[in-house]
Design a protein around this motif. Sequence first.
Motif, PDB file in Angstrom:
ATOM      1  N   VAL B 213       0.829  -1.200   0.000  1.00  0.00           N
ATOM      2  CA  VAL B 213       0.000   0.000   0.000  1.00  0.00           C
ATOM      3  C   VAL B 213       0.867   1.255   0.000  1.00  0.00           C
ATOM      4  CG1 VAL B 213      -1.638   1.342   1.388  1.00  0.00           C
ATOM      5  CG2 VAL B 213      -1.975  -1.122   1.083  1.00  0.00           C
ATOM      6  N   PHE B 214       1.885   1.266   0.837  1.00  0.00           N
ATOM      7  CA  PHE B 214       2.630   2.515   0.999  1.00  0.00           C
ATOM      8  C   PHE B 214       3.597   2.786  -0.146  1.00  0.00           C
ATOM      9  CE2 PHE B 214       1.149   4.767   4.591  1.00  0.00           C
ATOM     10  CZ  PHE B 214       0.347   3.854   5.213  1.00  0.00           C
ATOM     11  N   HIS B 215       4.089   1.774  -0.780  1.00  0.00           N
ATOM     12  CA  HIS B 215       4.891   2.051  -1.974  1.00  0.00           C
ATOM     13  C   HIS B 215       4.001   2.577  -3.097  1.00  0.00           C
ATOM     14  CE1 HIS B 215       8.430  -0.678  -0.624  1.00  0.00           C
ATOM     15  NE2 HIS B 215       8.447   0.496  -0.063  1.00  0.00           N
ATOM     16  N   SER B 216       2.772   2.095  -3.137  1.00  0.00           N
ATOM     17  CA  SER B 216       1.829   2.619  -4.111  1.00  0.00           C
ATOM     18  C   SER B 216       1.548   4.098  -3.818  1.00  0.00           C
ATOM     19  CB  SER B 216       0.537   1.797  -4.055  1.00  0.00           C
ATOM     20  OG  SER B 216      -0.424   2.316  -4.920  1.00  0.00           O
ATOM     21  N   VAL B 217       1.471   4.426  -2.544  1.00  0.00           N
ATOM     22  CA  VAL B 217       1.289   5.818  -2.151  1.00  0.00           C
ATOM     23  C   VAL B 217       2.530   6.638  -2.514  1.00  0.00           C
ATOM     24  CG1 VAL B 217       1.114   7.329  -0.124  1.00  0.00           C
ATOM     25  CG2 VAL B 217      -0.378   5.327  -0.321  1.00  0.00           C
ATOM     26  N   GLN B 218       3.688   6.110  -2.157  1.00  0.00           N
ATOM     27  CA  GLN B 218       4.925   6.863  -2.363  1.00  0.00           C
ATOM     28  C   GLN B 218       5.171   7.149  -3.844  1.00  0.00           C
ATOM     29  OE1 GLN B 218       6.586   8.398  -0.274  1.00  0.00           O
ATOM     30  NE2 GLN B 218       8.617   8.818  -1.050  1.00  0.00           N
ATOM     31  N   SER B 219       4.673   6.249  -4.701  1.00  0.00           N
ATOM     32  CA  SER B 219       4.912   6.461  -6.126  1.00  0.00           C
ATOM     33  C   SER B 219       4.132   7.656  -6.662  1.00  0.00           C
ATOM     34  CB  SER B 219       4.567   5.197  -6.922  1.00  0.00           C
ATOM     35  OG  SER B 219       3.190   4.909  -6.804  1.00  0.00           O
ATOM     36  N   ASP B 220       3.185   8.167  -5.881  1.00  0.00           N
ATOM     37  CA  ASP B 220       2.505   9.416  -6.268  1.00  0.00           C
ATOM     38  C   ASP B 220       3.278  10.650  -5.800  1.00  0.00           C
ATOM     39  OD1 ASP B 220       0.385   7.992  -7.356  1.00  0.00           O
ATOM     40  OD2 ASP B 220      -0.830   8.106  -5.541  1.00  0.00           O
ATOM     41  N   GLU B 221       4.198  10.435  -4.883  1.00  0.00           N
ATOM     42  CA  GLU B 221       4.820  11.602  -4.242  1.00  0.00           C
ATOM     43  C   GLU B 221       5.677  12.416  -5.206  1.00  0.00           C
ATOM     44  OE1 GLU B 221       4.031  12.676  -1.278  1.00  0.00           O
ATOM     45  OE2 GLU B 221       2.815  10.937  -0.756  1.00  0.00           O
ATOM     46  N   SER B 222       6.191  11.774  -6.257  1.00  0.00           N
ATOM     47  CA  SER B 222       7.034  12.539  -7.175  1.00  0.00           C
ATOM     48  C   SER B 222       6.242  13.690  -7.796  1.00  0.00           C
ATOM     49  CB  SER B 222       7.598  11.631  -8.262  1.00  0.00           C
ATOM     50  OG  SER B 222       6.554  10.986  -8.942  1.00  0.00           O
ATOM     51  N   ARG B 223       4.943  13.441  -8.038  1.00  0.00           N
ATOM     52  CA  ARG B 223       4.083  14.527  -8.543  1.00  0.00           C
ATOM     53  C   ARG B 223       4.037  15.665  -7.538  1.00  0.00           C
ATOM     54  NH1 ARG B 223       1.129  10.523 -10.810  1.00  0.00           N
ATOM     55  NH2 ARG B 223      -0.069  10.009  -8.969  1.00  0.00           N
ATOM     56  N   HIS B 224       3.904  15.295  -6.285  1.00  0.00           N
ATOM     57  CA  HIS B 224       3.713  16.318  -5.258  1.00  0.00           C
ATOM     58  C   HIS B 224       5.010  17.087  -5.016  1.00  0.00           C
ATOM     59  CE1 HIS B 224       0.565  13.197  -3.708  1.00  0.00           C
ATOM     60  NE2 HIS B 224       0.400  13.520  -4.972  1.00  0.00           N
ATOM     61  N   ILE B 225       6.110  16.357  -5.091  1.00  0.00           N
ATOM     62  CA  ILE B 225       7.415  17.000  -4.935  1.00  0.00           C
ATOM     63  C   ILE B 225       7.618  18.016  -6.060  1.00  0.00           C
ATOM     64  CG2 ILE B 225       9.906  16.560  -5.054  1.00  0.00           C
ATOM     65  CD1 ILE B 225       9.259  13.839  -3.616  1.00  0.00           C
ATOM     66  N   SER B 226       7.196  17.665  -7.268  1.00  0.00           N
ATOM     67  CA  SER B 226       7.308  18.598  -8.396  1.00  0.00           C
ATOM     68  C   SER B 226       6.484  19.849  -8.155  1.00  0.00           C
ATOM     69  CB  SER B 226       6.822  17.941  -9.693  1.00  0.00           C
ATOM     70  OG  SER B 226       7.688  16.920 -10.055  1.00  0.00           O
ATOM     71  N   ASN B 227       5.288  19.683  -7.624  1.00  0.00           N
ATOM     72  CA  ASN B 227       4.462  20.855  -7.306  1.00  0.00           C
ATOM     73  C   ASN B 227       5.190  21.761  -6.325  1.00  0.00           C
ATOM     74  OD1 ASN B 227       2.257  20.164  -8.889  1.00  0.00           O
ATOM     75  ND2 ASN B 227       1.220  19.055  -7.241  1.00  0.00           N
ATOM     76  N   GLY B 228       5.770  21.163  -5.306  1.00  0.00           N
ATOM     77  CA  GLY B 228       6.456  21.952  -4.286  1.00  0.00           C
ATOM     78  C   GLY B 228       7.659  22.665  -4.863  1.00  0.00           C
ATOM     79  N   TYR B 229       8.420  21.964  -5.676  1.00  0.00           N
ATOM     80  CA  TYR B 229       9.647  22.554  -6.208  1.00  0.00           C
ATOM     81  C   TYR B 229       9.314  23.721  -7.150  1.00  0.00           C
ATOM     82  CZ  TYR B 229      14.500  22.689  -7.750  1.00  0.00           C
ATOM     83  OH  TYR B 229      15.792  23.075  -7.999  1.00  0.00           O
ATOM     84  N   ALA B 230       8.274  23.541  -7.962  1.00  0.00           N
ATOM     85  CA  ALA B 230       7.879  24.611  -8.888  1.00  0.00           C
ATOM     86  C   ALA B 230       7.461  25.853  -8.110  1.00  0.00           C
ATOM     87  CB  ALA B 230       6.736  24.136  -9.780  1.00  0.00           C
ATOM     88  N   THR B 231       6.733  25.653  -7.037  1.00  0.00           N
ATOM     89  CA  THR B 231       6.290  26.792  -6.227  1.00  0.00           C
ATOM     90  C   THR B 231       7.476  27.444  -5.536  1.00  0.00           C
ATOM     91  OG1 THR B 231       4.239  25.569  -5.870  1.00  0.00           O
ATOM     92  CG2 THR B 231       4.601  27.486  -4.481  1.00  0.00           C
ATOM     93  N   LEU B 232       8.392  26.611  -5.071  1.00  0.00           N
ATOM     94  CA  LEU B 232       9.586  27.134  -4.400  1.00  0.00           C
ATOM     95  C   LEU B 232      10.394  28.015  -5.357  1.00  0.00           C
ATOM     96  CD1 LEU B 232      11.508  27.050  -1.916  1.00  0.00           C
ATOM     97  CD2 LEU B 232      12.546  25.028  -2.918  1.00  0.00           C
ATOM     98  N   LEU B 233      10.558  27.538  -6.584  1.00  0.00           N
ATOM     99  CA  LEU B 233      11.324  28.334  -7.548  1.00  0.00           C
ATOM    100  C   LEU B 233      10.611  29.649  -7.861  1.00  0.00           C
ATOM    101  CD1 LEU B 233      12.733  25.675 -10.037  1.00  0.00           C
ATOM    102  CD2 LEU B 233      13.848  26.740  -8.077  1.00  0.00           C
ATOM    103  N   MET B 234       9.290  29.590  -7.935  1.00  0.00           N
ATOM    104  CA  MET B 234       8.535  30.832  -8.152  1.00  0.00           C
ATOM    105  C   MET B 234       8.751  31.795  -6.993  1.00  0.00           C
ATOM    106  SD  MET B 234       4.899  29.450  -9.628  1.00  0.00           S
ATOM    107  CE  MET B 234       4.122  31.053  -9.591  1.00  0.00           C
ATOM    108  N   ALA B 235       8.703  31.259  -5.792  1.00  0.00           N
ATOM    109  CA  ALA B 235       8.861  32.113  -4.607  1.00  0.00           C
ATOM    110  C   ALA B 235      10.254  32.738  -4.574  1.00  0.00           C
ATOM    111  CB  ALA B 235       8.611  31.303  -3.347  1.00  0.00           C
ATOM    112  N   LEU B 236      11.246  31.969  -5.015  1.00  0.00           N
ATOM    113  CA  LEU B 236      12.619  32.461  -4.977  1.00  0.00           C
ATOM    114  C   LEU B 236      12.850  33.626  -5.942  1.00  0.00           C
ATOM    115  CD1 LEU B 236      14.619  29.129  -4.689  1.00  0.00           C
ATOM    116  CD2 LEU B 236      14.743  31.066  -3.112  1.00  0.00           C
ATOM    117  N   SER B 237      11.966  33.754  -6.938  1.00  0.00           N
ATOM    118  CA  SER B 237      12.148  34.826  -7.914  1.00  0.00           C
ATOM    119  C   SER B 237      11.947  36.199  -7.301  1.00  0.00           C
ATOM    120  CB  SER B 237      11.149  34.685  -9.071  1.00  0.00           C
ATOM    121  OG  SER B 237      11.233  33.423  -9.627  1.00  0.00           O
TER     122      SER B 237
END
Lengths: 395, 545
Positions: B213-237
């Motif tokens: 179950v949890f590896h199935s969950v974790q495999s979605d996290e890359s999407r969420h990490i991308s969302n966070g990183y994109a927002t972080l880069l925007m904030a850094l501007s």
Amino acid sequence: MTTAQRPERSVPKPQFTDAEAGAQEFPDSGASARRYNYYKPAKRKQTHYEDVTVDVQPDPRHYLAQGWIYGFADGSRGYPLTWTKLKAWGVDKPEPVNGVGTGNNHVVDWPAHGWHEFRDPNEEWEMTFYRYNANVVRQTTQNVENARQAKAFDNWTPNWKTFVERNVGAWMHIEHILGLYVFAAINRSCPTNMHNTAMVVNSMHKIRFAQDLALYNLTLSEEIEGFDGAAHLDAWNNDAEWQGVRKVVEALTAVDNDWGEMAFATNVVFEPLLGELFRSNLVQQSAAGNGDFVTPTVIGAGEYDYSQRDLRWTQACFGPLTQDKEFAAHNKELMQGWLSHWVPMCLEAARAMQPLWSQTDSKPPRFEDSLDRAKSRFAGIVTELGLEPPKELSQ
Amino acid sequence: MAKAHQKIQELSWEPQYHEPYMKYGTDYTFRKAAKKDPLKQVLRSYFPMQEEKDHRVYGASDGAIRGNMFRQVQERWLEWQKLFLSIIPLPEVSAARSMPMLFHVVPNPELHNGQAIQMIDEVRHSTIQQNLKRLYMNNYIDPAGFNNSLRNFHSDYCGTIGRQFAEGFITGDAITAASIYLTIVAETAFTNTLFVAMPAEAAANGDYLLPTVFHSVQSDESRHISNGYATLLMALSDEDNRQLLERDLRYAWWNNHRVVDAAIGTFIEYGTKDRRKDRESYAEMWRRWIYDDYYRSYLVPLEKYGLVIPHDLIEESWKQIWEKGYVHEVAQFFATGWLANYWRIDGMTDTDFEWFEYKYPGWYDKYGAWWENYNRLATPNGHNPIVFEDVDYVYPARCWTCMVPCLVREDMVMADIDGVTRTYCHEVCRWTDVEAFRPTYQGRETPNMGRLVGHREWETLYDGWNWADVVSDMGFVRDDGKTLTAQPHLDLNPKKMWTLDHLRRCPPLGSPNVAINNLDAAGKAAFLADYNKQGPAGRPAPSGA
């Protein structure tokens, strides 16, 4: 030749623990202990859907002894029940006041006919949701692919191509906005886990449908010579026929701090009066006569989302509020006010769309007949909710 | 796929007639941000992909039941899952609810698409985890604790610690909550221990459903990490955001460390029966997944954008785990308070002692004697539960901020806020409450920042209560109306199990916070001085020190 001795691999050793159900008898080993016991099922037996959604989110009116532990700057916290003007039984009861020595202080007769009794009749949770949408995606993709291989688009009448590129294209924007900025948005504000799950599902239906239309548009750009894949943007931004609908859709996203009004106005008023008017009573009725058997299958998937699923949860959500033992009159008056506000806007937008009924070579039923059907459908939904069709409907 | 994603961008919406209602605010600004969606996910491919993942999960579930996985599940492990699986569905569904907070404040329609997909992912995670718990409830020997976990979690002090994780996502400044705390720290850093390290330990304990179950969950996290990183880069501007970013990284890092390391560290180190010397300890896992994988390869490179990252707090977190025994202190505290919980806590054996000593040299001197006492006092035999017995342990004060008790005694600090003396487990938790979560920060107006509210000390609610009444009030009693759901051992023989009658004779519960606030200024100072001198494993301060 010698055989190299491999070192023993280090792996966890399985052990027989006999930790299976029924292996011993002790307090709580009976069959009745093997169900979630913190909530009352809506019917006789607990459903799988209820098991995985009910009470995941705590509530200080129930068992949440320590209350919410983070707050907004204005002092509000969690999911305030005042984030809609609708009221459900027990709403005005104060939260238990906990303090030194109060203990848990949970409310025993909770919930009664209140927010926490809402159950999505579609029983949507992860498994059902992904199966349903994956099936829709497969079916839609296959339909479009089949049409592409059969060169079905060659049979379209000349003006139908323009109609699809501009008007079916324009509709994708509506689904997208409603998906993201109405249903996804209110998933934060609504009071229970069961509400938010239903709203997320509704949201994803709409976003998927918008993307289905966009990708269908992309296919048509590749398959039909001269099909302008960007014409939908011009229609959406500039065509007079679409500006009334656009105003209503944008107004739906701009409702002042009331998730209830946003959901109600969208699924009870906008969808039958404008959504079904365009999708069912124009596109679906026109396509066959114009040589198109494909567009109805794409549109039909979205239509099913609304008429068979999204409307069902909406009725289950709002219907009981008009019969609430404490706030029925309040809710009815409020909803009637919403109807009086949104119905004229939708009717005005519908009339602005009238020229669309004349654009194709093979004509659909008359606009007035289509609108009458939409009004009749709307009146039925409103009546089922225990409300009166507003006088504005006769405009 | 790139063409399809490009096409989807045509759906971006610029309002012409009405602006959406802006319910959630932020003190961040995004005036200069470039707007890119790194995700490129369209639902036409997303739904069948997720359905396929589900098929695998449910196929494995079916196989586990048919093969009767529960004959080989370690009870020590599965008992801790009663706590973990009570907590985790709420953070998941809260993460779903936090996504629209970002729609309003991140002016990037491309990114909203990714956030919406994260939203439905999170609903998926919540219900798939609830379903796993349901499966355990139906097939594991002892359903008590699984079957009332959501009520229990709402009442229990451990649940409330876990609730930080959820409420931190949904309240206050939208970027602080839904982006920095959730996606940039919790998901990018700490889901590695939650959803990767912990499943490995589950498998070693005969439970291969949790990993599925949890590896199935974790495999979605890359999407969420991308969302966070994109927002972080925007904030850094935008230069104005630096101060807030640095504040939020400090808060989010420390709070995640305090809460997640406490819980997951305990599950992994004290919930396992796998004592192979070459299996990684939590400290080793942490070093790999958090220090090397997140800190060195994600956070440190952000320095090139001029961001000051909290090196000191990462080092301090490591020091807490490696030198100050944070996880061991937490596990010992959970076991001390076993009677206030709703799962059974197995004692440590000689095999466990040997492993701990091997992995954490010096462990036995600090904790060994206490765990021997735990075993000695495990079954009722005329004595009281260990918390009332003289085993050289001082019941700790609660941290107002992270709500884990102040277990590393030397680090405890105090502050007077709104007429109440509060205790904090560490200076950073004091800073979080007293400085970060305030309407001004370092002289700057921060009107959107959230507040720490609520009854943050569980003990205070029950101050002066008899323990039998406390446990009854919380509902942690089995179906015979007297046997406790919790036990300090794994023996299900009713004669070995503690009941309300055993608790009735115990001294009443006393809230340390109430006691501290009844002291005068000199008394409080003396309390603090004594507390800071207390030893590892909660030992009293040396007399005359």
